[in-house]
Design a protein around this motif. Structure first.
Motif, mmCIF file in Angstrom:
data_model
loop_
_atom_site.group_PDB
_atom_site.id
_atom_site.type_symbol
_atom_site.label_atom_id
_atom_site.label_comp_id
_atom_site.label_asym_id
_atom_site.label_seq_id
_atom_site.Cartn_x
_atom_site.Cartn_y
_atom_site.Cartn_z
ATOM 1 N N GLU A 47 0.852 -1.185 0.000
ATOM 2 C CA GLU A 47 0.000 0.000 0.000
ATOM 3 C C GLU A 47 0.884 1.230 0.000
ATOM 4 O O GLU A 47 1.945 1.226 0.630
ATOM 5 C CB GLU A 47 -0.864 -0.012 1.256
ATOM 6 C CG GLU A 47 -1.949 1.030 1.289
ATOM 7 C CD GLU A 47 -2.894 0.839 2.461
ATOM 8 O OE1 GLU A 47 -2.912 -0.280 3.042
ATOM 9 O OE2 GLU A 47 -3.601 1.782 2.804
ATOM 10 N N ARG A 66 4.426 0.873 1.232
ATOM 11 C CA ARG A 66 4.581 0.080 2.434
ATOM 12 C C ARG A 66 4.184 -1.375 2.236
ATOM 13 O O ARG A 66 2.998 -1.720 2.275
ATOM 14 C CB ARG A 66 3.731 0.697 3.549
ATOM 15 C CG ARG A 66 3.968 0.127 4.920
ATOM 16 C CD ARG A 66 2.681 -0.380 5.543
ATOM 17 N NE ARG A 66 2.145 -1.490 4.774
ATOM 18 C CZ ARG A 66 0.862 -1.697 4.545
ATOM 19 N NH1 ARG A 66 -0.038 -0.885 5.030
ATOM 20 N NH2 ARG A 66 0.458 -2.728 3.814
ATOM 21 N N MET A 107 -3.038 -9.096 13.607
ATOM 22 C CA MET A 107 -3.371 -7.813 12.983
ATOM 23 C C MET A 107 -3.341 -6.705 14.030
ATOM 24 O O MET A 107 -2.861 -5.599 13.787
ATOM 25 C CB MET A 107 -4.755 -7.867 12.348
ATOM 26 C CG MET A 107 -4.879 -8.925 11.285
ATOM 27 S SD MET A 107 -6.547 -9.035 10.656
ATOM 28 C CE MET A 107 -6.574 -7.646 9.561
ATOM 29 N N VAL A 108 -3.879 -7.034 15.191
ATOM 30 C CA VAL A 108 -3.955 -6.068 16.272
ATOM 31 C C VAL A 108 -2.561 -5.748 16.795
ATOM 32 O O VAL A 108 -2.272 -4.633 17.205
ATOM 33 C CB VAL A 108 -4.874 -6.667 17.355
ATOM 34 C CG1 VAL A 108 -4.546 -6.156 18.714
ATOM 35 C CG2 VAL A 108 -6.313 -6.397 17.023
ATOM 36 N N ALA A 109 -1.665 -6.741 16.754
ATOM 37 C CA ALA A 109 -0.343 -6.552 17.326
ATOM 38 C C ALA A 109 0.605 -5.817 16.391
ATOM 39 O O ALA A 109 1.586 -5.225 16.843
ATOM 40 C CB ALA A 109 0.262 -7.909 17.698
ATOM 41 N N CYS A 110 0.349 -5.862 15.085
ATOM 42 C CA CYS A 110 1.285 -5.252 14.136
ATOM 43 C C CYS A 110 1.205 -3.739 14.220
ATOM 44 O O CYS A 110 0.145 -3.167 13.975
ATOM 45 C CB CYS A 110 0.963 -5.701 12.717
ATOM 46 S SG CYS A 110 1.970 -4.850 11.472
ATOM 47 N N PRO A 111 2.326 -3.057 14.538
ATOM 48 C CA PRO A 111 2.262 -1.595 14.632
ATOM 49 C C PRO A 111 2.226 -0.918 13.266
ATOM 50 O O PRO A 111 1.928 0.266 13.176
ATOM 51 C CB PRO A 111 3.543 -1.234 15.385
ATOM 52 C CG PRO A 111 4.442 -2.395 15.223
ATOM 53 C CD PRO A 111 3.628 -3.597 14.937
ATOM 54 N N TYR A 112 2.513 -1.674 12.195
ATOM 55 C CA TYR A 112 2.550 -1.077 10.853
ATOM 56 C C TYR A 112 1.245 -1.282 10.091
ATOM 57 O O TYR A 112 1.080 -0.773 8.997
ATOM 58 C CB TYR A 112 3.695 -1.680 10.045
ATOM 59 C CG TYR A 112 5.055 -1.502 10.688
ATOM 60 C CD1 TYR A 112 5.622 -2.515 11.450
ATOM 61 C CD2 TYR A 112 5.756 -0.317 10.530
ATOM 62 C CE1 TYR A 112 6.858 -2.338 12.052
ATOM 63 C CE2 TYR A 112 6.998 -0.137 11.113
ATOM 64 C CZ TYR A 112 7.543 -1.157 11.872
ATOM 65 O OH TYR A 112 8.775 -0.984 12.459
ATOM 66 N N ALA A 113 0.329 -2.057 10.655
ATOM 67 C CA ALA A 113 -0.962 -2.356 10.027
ATOM 68 C C ALA A 113 -0.795 -2.919 8.629
ATOM 69 O O ALA A 113 -1.424 -2.464 7.667
ATOM 70 C CB ALA A 113 -1.855 -1.102 10.004
ATOM 71 N N ARG A 115 -1.349 -6.105 7.872
ATOM 72 C CA ARG A 115 -2.074 -7.361 7.732
ATOM 73 C C ARG A 115 -3.516 -7.131 7.343
ATOM 74 O O ARG A 115 -4.126 -6.158 7.757
ATOM 75 C CB ARG A 115 -2.004 -8.113 9.052
ATOM 76 C CG ARG A 115 -0.596 -8.548 9.331
ATOM 77 C CD ARG A 115 -0.439 -9.145 10.709
ATOM 78 N NE ARG A 115 0.687 -10.069 10.677
ATOM 79 C CZ ARG A 115 0.602 -11.344 10.298
ATOM 80 N NH1 ARG A 115 -0.575 -11.831 9.965
ATOM 81 N NH2 ARG A 115 1.665 -12.105 10.265
ATOM 82 N N TYR A 116 -4.050 -8.080 6.591
ATOM 83 C CA TYR A 116 -5.396 -7.917 6.043
ATOM 84 C C TYR A 116 -6.201 -9.183 6.305
ATOM 85 O O TYR A 116 -5.656 -10.280 6.371
ATOM 86 C CB TYR A 116 -5.328 -7.626 4.544
ATOM 87 C CG TYR A 116 -4.597 -6.335 4.264
ATOM 88 C CD1 TYR A 116 -3.205 -6.305 4.217
ATOM 89 C CD2 TYR A 116 -5.302 -5.150 4.090
ATOM 90 C CE1 TYR A 116 -2.540 -5.108 4.008
ATOM 91 C CE2 TYR A 116 -4.638 -3.962 3.867
ATOM 92 C CZ TYR A 116 -3.260 -3.947 3.833
ATOM 93 O OH TYR A 116 -2.597 -2.771 3.619
#
Lengths: 209, 440
Positions: A47, A66, A107-113, A115-116
Motif C-alpha cells: 500500500e 509500504r 493484525m492487532v499486534a502489528c504496529p505497521y498495520a 495485515r489484512y
C-alpha cells in the motif's frame, strides 16, 4: 541462506502505485469494490501511505510505499496462538492459511498495520478469475493474509519488478556486497517506527538527496 | 412461621412451575432465535456482516468477551472470599453468585468463538497452541477457571440434591437426576467433613485462579505495543474492574431472584446494604486505577498515546468516556455514600449504572486504540452492525435462560448452608464448623 531485505528510494518514487497493482495481480488478492473499500475491507498487501502536512501554500506531501516489513522481531509472530504466522529461515514472516483461526490478534499486534483479513469469501470481477496466478494459493474466508515478499518468485518481488522508477531494491541483507546491504548502510537510510524494536527489513532512502 | 413454612419458598421454584416461567422462557426463546439468525448470517457471509474493518479489527465481540469474563468474578468474590473470611451473610446468596460465574464464563468464551474468523478450526488451539501467545494463556486460564467454577458450584450443591432426592412427589426423571447427581450423599458426619474440606480447598484455590483469569485477559492487550494498551497497570486494573462489575451483577440478580421467588426472608435488605458498601469501595478503587492510567498517559505526552487519549477525552469517544465516569464513579458515589439513598432500590439502580458503565469501559479500551494506528490510515471509525448488537442482546438472553433453567432444576438458595448458618447462630456446633463470632 539469504536473509531478504528491501530498500525503497523515496526520491525516485512518484507514488504511481504500480507496485500496489502488480502485487494484487501477482498474489491473487481479491477485489473489493468501492463500497467494501469505503468500509475498510480492501486488501492491499503493498500500500502507498500518503500523508499531507501543513496548510496551503506551505504543504508537504509524503508518499511511502509500504509492504510488510518482515520484521526481524515480529510482534505478530509472538502473539499468534496457533503458529499460523511464523518466521522462516530466510527471515520472511509468512502465513499458514490452513491453520489460521481468524482471531486477528496478529493484525492487532502489528504496529505497521500491514495485515489484512478476509472478511468475506474472495471475489473477482466477471472474467478476472482467468488471470489468477497458479503459483499463489487463494485464501478462504476468515483468515489473515499479507505481503510475503513474493516468496514464490524470489529474488524479485512483483512490486519491485513493476516499479517504473527503479525505486525499489531487493536482496540479501547479510551479503555485505549486495545492493540492499550497501543502500541500507547509506546515511539516507531509515526505517519506519524504528524505536519500537521490531527491526523491520524494509529500508527507505530519505528524500532530498 | 415455623421452619418448614419458611423453607417452603426455597423449594417452590423447583417443584412448581407457574405461568411466569413459561412466559419468560418463551420471551427468551424468541430473542435467542433472533440472535441465532443474526449469527447465521455471519457464518454464511463471514465477518463482513459486522462493522469491523481495518484498522478496527476488534469491536463489540471482544468488548462483550472482556465484559462477561469480568462479571464472572461475582461468584468468586462472594462464595470464595467471603467464605474464607468467615462472613456468614454470604450463605443465602452463594449459589446464585456461583451460577453467575459459570454462566458468565460461558458467554465470555462464546463471544470469543463468535469473533473468530474460522470457529471450525477452534481445535487448532489445542493441536498447535503456542505458549508464547497471550491468547493461549487466556484459553488455559479460562478452561481452568470454568472447570474449577463448575466444581465449586457442584460440590455445595450435593447436599441440596440429596434433600431434593428425598422429597415426596417428585417426577421419575427428576428423582433419577437428583439421585445420580447427589452421588449417594447421606449426610453422615464423615461425608460432611470431607465435603467441608473439599469446598474449603476449592474456595482457597479459586481465588488465585480468578485473579489469573482477568489478568491474562488484560494481558492480551497489554502485551502488544499499541498506544494505551501497553500499560503495566492493566493486570490489577482489569481484576478490580471485574470484581466491581461482578458485585453489581450479583446485586441485580439478587433483587430479581428475591422478587421472583419471594425470598425476602433469606435475601434481606442488609445483604443489599453490605454489597452496596462493597460496590462503593470498588467504585473508588476503579476510579483510582482509571485516573492513574489517564494521568500517566497525559503526562507522558507520547504522540501515539496522546492521539488515543484525546480521542477518548474530547473527540468522538468523549460521550462514552464521560458517561462511563458518570455511571462508574460519580453517580455510585452520590447514591451509595448517603445512607438515605443506599436503599435496596438505590443499590440496584447503581448496579445497573455500573454494569452499563463497565461495558462502556471495555469498549473504551478496545476500540479507540484501534482507531488511531501509528501509520496513516484511510479509515478511523467503527460502527457496529445489527448482527453485533443482536449477539450482545442474545448473550444476555442466553445468560438469563441458563439462569432460569438452573433455578428450575436446583434451589437457587443453598438450603443446607442456610440451615447450617441458622444452627450456628443458635449456638450449635456442626461437623467441621464452629459457631463463629462475626456471623452477620
Amino acid at each position: 541462506m539469504p536473509h531478504w531485505g528491501m530498500v525503497i528510494d523515496l526520491d525516485r518514487c512518484v507514488a504511481c502505485q504500480a507496485c500496489s497493482a502488480a502485487c494484487r495481480a501477482e498474489n491473487n488478492v481479491s477485489f473489493a469494490g468501492p463500497e467494501e473499500t469505503a468500509l475498510g475491507r480492501a486488501i492491499y498487501w503493498q500500500e502507498v501511505l500518503a500523508e499531507v502536512d501543513g496548510e496551503y501554500p506551505n504543504v508537504r506531501g509524503t508518499f511511502i510505499p509500504r509492504p510488510c516489513m518482515h520484521c526481524e522481531n515480529p510482534p505478530c509472530v509472538r502473539v499468534c496462538p496457533v503458529g499460523a504466522t511464523y518466521q522462516n529461515e530466510e527471515g520472511l514472516v509468512l502465513q499458514r492459511y490452513e491453520r489460521c483461526i481468524g482471531c486477528r490478534y496478529c493484525m492487532v499486534a502489528c504496529p505497521y498495520a500491514v495485515r489484512y483479513f478476509n472478511w468475506r469469501a474472495p471475489e473477482w470481477a466477471e472474467g478476472m478469475e482467468r488471470y489468477q496466478n497458479p503459483d499463489v494459493p487463494i485464501r478462504p474466508k476468515g483468515v489473515v493474509e499479507k505481503c510475503t515478499f513474493c516468496t514464490h518468485r524470489l529474488p524479485v518481488p512483483a512490486c519491485n519488478q513493476a516499479c517504473p522508477g527503479n525505486a525499489r531494491f531487493f536482496g540479501d541483507l547479510e551479503d555485505p556486497d549486495s545492493v540492499v546491504s550497501q543502500l541500507a548502510r547509506s546515511p539516507r537510510a531509515f526505517r519506519l517506527l524504528e524505536d519500537l524494536g521490531t527491526e523491520p527489513k524494509v529500508y527507505y532512502l530519505r528524500e532530498g538527496a | 412461621m415455623n421452619k418448614d413454612d419458611k423453607e417452603a419458598v426455597l423449594f417452590k421454584p423447583v417443584e412448581k412451575t407457574g405461568r411466569g416461567f413459561y412466559l419468560v422462557v418463551a420471551g427468551l426463546v424468541l430473542i435467542l432465535a433472533w440472535a441465532a439468525y443474526a449469527y447465521s448470517r455471519q457464518i454464511v457471509d463471514g465477518l463482513d456482516v459486522t462493522g469491523l474493518n481495518r484498522p478496527v479489527y476488534w469491536g463489540l465481540y471482544i468488548t462483550n468477551f472482556v465484559f462477561f469474563i469480568g462479571i464472572s468474578h461475582a461468584g468468586t468474590l462472594v462464595s470464595a472470599i467471603l467464605r474464607v473470611f468467615g462472613a456468614e451473610w454470604r450463605r443465602p446468596i452463594t449459589r446464585a453468585a456461583e451460577a453467575i460465574t459459570v454462566f458468565a464464563l460461558v458467554l465470555g468464551t462464546g463471544n470469543i468463538m463468535i469473533d473468530m474468523g474460522r470457529p471450525d478450526r477452534l481445535l487448532n488451539i489445542i493441536r498447535y497452541g503456542r505458549f508464547q501467545s497471550p491468547l493461549v494463556w487466556d484459553v488455559t486460564s479460562l478452561t481452568v477457571y470454568l472447570t474449577a467454577s463448575l466444581t465449586y458450584l457442584y460440590l455445595p450443591l450435593i447436599p441440596d440434591l440429596a434433600i431434593l432426592r428425598d422429597r415426596p412427589g417428585l417426577s421419575p426423571w427428576r428423582r433419577w437426576l437428583y439421585t445420580k447427581l447427589s452421588i449417594g450423599w447421606q449426610g453422615t458426619e464423615e461425608q460432611k467433613h470431607r465435603l467441608e474440606r473439599l469446598i474449603g480447598i476449592m474456595a482457597v484455590l479459586i481465588i488465585p485462579i480468578a485473579v489469573s483469569v482477568h489478568t491474562v485477559v488484560s494481558w492480551v492487550f497489554a502485551m502488544t505495543v499499541q498506544p494505551m494498551w501497553h500499560s503495566t497497570i492493566f493486570g490489577p486494573y482489569f481484576v478490580i474492574g471485574a470484581i466491581f462489575s461482578g458485585i453489581a451483577t450479583l446485586i441485580i440478580v439478587m433483587v430479581i431472584l428475591r422478587r421472583a421467588f419471594n425470598l425476602y426472608a433469606y435475601i434481606t435488605d442488609q445483604h443489599f446494604s453490605n454489597l452496596g458498601l462493597l460496590l462503593m469501595i470498588f467504585a473508588f478503587l476503579w476510579a483510582y486505577f482509571t485516573f492513574s492510567e489517564y494521568l500517566t498517559e497525559f503526562y507522558g505526552n507520547e504522540p501515539a498515546g496522546m492521539r488515543v487519549l484525546f480521542a477518548k477525552l474530547v473527540e468522538e469517544f468523549s460521550l462514552m468516556f464521560w458517561a462511563m465516569w458518570l455511571f462508574n464513579f460519580i453517580l455510585p458515589f452520590i447514591l451509595l455514600s448517603n445512607r438515605r439513598t443506599r436503599t435496596v432500590t438505590g443499590t440496584v439502580v447503581t448496579s445497573i449504572l455500573v454494569n452499563v458503565g463497565m461495558w462502556l469501559e471495555r469498549y473504551n479500551i478496545v476500540v479507540p486504540t484501534l482507531t488511531r494506528p501509528r501509520l496513516p490510515s484511510p479509515i478511523t471509525s467503527y460502527t457496529p452492525t445489527w448482527v453485533e448488537w443482536s449477539v450482545l442482546v442474545g448473550s444476555f438472553a442466553v445468560f438469563a435462560m441458563l439462569y432460569v433453567l438452573f433455578s428450575k432444576l436446583f434451589p437457587i438458595v443453598s438450603i443446607w448452608e442456610v440451615r447450617e448458618g441458622e444452627e450456628i447462630a443458635a449456638g450449635g456446633v456442626v461437623a467441621g464448623h464452629h459457631a463463629e463470632a462475626g456471623a452477620d
